[in-house]
Each structure stands twice: as structure tokens, then as C-alpha cells.
Write an enzyme that holds these catalytic residues in place. Structure first.
Site, short mmCIF file in Angstrom:
data_model
loop_
_atom_site.label_atom_id
_atom_site.label_comp_id
_atom_site.label_asym_id
_atom_site.label_seq_id
_atom_site.Cartn_x
_atom_site.Cartn_y
_atom_site.Cartn_z
N TYR A 154 0.82 -1.21 0.00
CA TYR A 154 0.00 0.00 0.00
C TYR A 154 0.86 1.26 0.00
O TYR A 154 0.66 2.16 -0.83
CB TYR A 154 -0.93 0.01 1.22
N GLY A 155 1.84 1.35 0.90
CA GLY A 155 2.69 2.52 0.98
C GLY A 155 3.42 2.82 -0.31
O GLY A 155 3.37 3.94 -0.82
#
Length: 268
Positions: A154-155
Site C-alpha cells: 500500500y505505501g
């Protein structure tokens, strides 16, 4: 009152839904896109489209649907996103180690969070440039979240979208089309934060905080504002838009860090 045609992705719930409804209330024509069709009724200002943005034909379908409904698209809000909750609902207390992420999860998160946004921008930008006015607003995440333990993929997917936003702002300079980032400013009260006790959810950023900044960003009041990131939870609703933008805004991405500078204060 100016009326623009706006596509909002991820609009069935949460941040996307709040922004789509705010734009309709501001007088714009909105096409709300999500894998699950938004529940609001179709009107002369609102249409919804259920589509999987990871599919090869999704962008053509979204653009064609929007143009049939309301004509040329003036603004694009890329809010569709999936995160670590799709890998493990317990990711907040039990961080997901990068080596435990399989190809399927990695590829789907990047497909939704980055590739779909890029493809929509690529499809719509030429028309905006030809008309001399347009808006691209990408919803990324807090800069610290991009680097936090257990936040891959996600990051990294949101970091890539942040970088893309900065590049687009430079590519679009002088065209009348702007590229900016809008973030909640902290963990938001959405499905991407499962497991948070109900009593504690009031401390999360509420989706309604996205309303005022997105309305300003899509308006002509934001002409010339590009390459910026705005924190919804820092946007003072009691201030005029230009003043609120100064308070809640900062350069997009990692401006000032190249060459070793470390001026990152206030850019959550």
C-alpha cells in the site's frame, strides 16, 4: 455558478462518496465510479458506474460513459484505493511483512491505486489541455504511511501516485490543467481501517473533512494552484478557500529533499 463535469473514482463509500456528494451540492455534474455502484439515484447532475478499474477496458468504459452522460470531462478525482486490509484485517496490530505478500495482492493493489489512476489521467489530460482548463486530484496518503512498517505494497503504491502527481504538474505547466494531491491527513474512518473499536473511530479523520478542499480544488478559485498536496484535517472550514489552502497546503511529494535537504516539517 460554474458547472464542471467531474469523475470521482472510489465513490461508493468513504472519502470518495463524501467528495462526490459535495461536488454535486456545489453544482457540478458528477460521474461516481466504483466496483460497487454508488447508491445515490441518477439525476441531471449525477450518474454512477460500476466497473472494475483493473480491467483492460475500464478506462474506455468510464470515459465513454461520462461523455455520453455530461459531455467532455473537466476534472478527475482519483480516490479508488485498496490497502493492507485486503491482505490482513489485523494489519494495524500485526504488520504485514513484505516477504509475506504474494504476487496477486501486490499486483492488485498497484493496479487499483496506481495503474488505474495513471490510465485515466492519460486518457483525459489531452482533452483538458486542448480546452485550456482541467483538474487532476489524486488521493494518496500521509508521507509517513508510505514508509511505515508493514505497509507494503500500500505505501509504495501511494508513494508512486504521489510522484506521478508531481511529474504531471510539471508536464502540464502553463496548460491551464493542474495536478494536486488531497489526503485526509491521518487514518480515516473508512473500511480500510478495520478492527478499530467504535468508541475510537471518532478520533479518525472523518470523510466529510474532504468536502471543502475538493470543492475548492475543482473550482476556478484554484486556477494556477498545481503541484501541491493538501491535508483535509488541516483545512479550516471557516476560512475562505484561498486562505484555507495556504494553511493546509504544502509542495507535493518530497520537494526540497533532492540534494540532501530535509525540510519535511508539516507535510503529513
Amino acid at each position: 455558478m460554474e458547472t464542471r463535469t467531474v469523475i470521482v473514482t472510489g465513490a461508493a463509500r468513504g472519502l470518495g462518496q463524501a467528495m462526490a456528494l459535495a461536488l454535486v451540492e456545489a453544482g457540478h455534474k458528477v460521474v461516481a465510479v466504483d466496483r460497487d455502484a454508488p447508491a445515490a439515484q441518477a439525476s441531471n447532475q449525477f450518474r454512477s458506474l460500476a466497473v472494475d478499474l483493473t480491467s483492460a477496458s475500464a478506462v474506455d468504459d468510464v470515459v465513454a460513459f461520462s461523455e455520453r452522460a455530461f459531455g467532455p470531462v473537466d476534472a478527475l478525482v482519483n480516490c479508488a484505493g485498496i490497502g493492507q486490509e485486503t491482505i490482513s484485517p489485523a494489519f494495524v496490530t500485526e504488520p504485514v511483512k513484505f516477504w509475506s505478500v504474494d504476487d496477486a495482492h501486490w499486483e492488485r493493489i498497484f493496479a487499483v491505486n496506481l495503474q488505474a489512476a495513471f490510465r485515466l489521467c492519460r486518457a483525459l489530460a489531452p482533452g483538458m489541455v486542448a480546452r485550456g482548463w482541467g483538474r487532476i486530484v489524486n488521493v494518496t496518503t500521509s508521507l509517513e504511511t508510505m514508509l511505515r512498517i508493514g505497509m507494503s505494497p500500500y505505501g509504495p503504491s501511494k508513494a508512486a501516485l504521489e510522484a506521478l502527481s508531481a511529474v504531471m504538474a510539471k508536464d502540464l505547466e502553463g496548460t491551464g490543467v493542474t495536478s494536486n494531491v488531497l489526503v485526509p491527513g491521518g487514518p480515516a474512518d473508512t473500511r480500510m481501517m478495520p478492527g478499530v473499536p467504535e468508541a475510537q473511530r471518532v478520533h479518525l479523520v472523518q470523510p466529510e473533512m474532504m468536502r471543502a478542499p475538493i470543492v475548492w480544488l475543482v473550482s476556478s478559485q484554484s486556477d494556477g494552484t498545481t503541484g501541491r498536496r493538501f491535508r483535509a484535517n488541516a483545512w479550516p472550514a471557516d476560512k475562505p478557500g484561498d486562505e484555507a489552502a495556504q494553511i493546509a497546503g504544502a509542495p507535493v511529494a518530497w520537494h526540497g529533499l533532492s540534494g540532501g535537504a530535509a525540510a519535511v516539517h508539516g507535510r503529513n
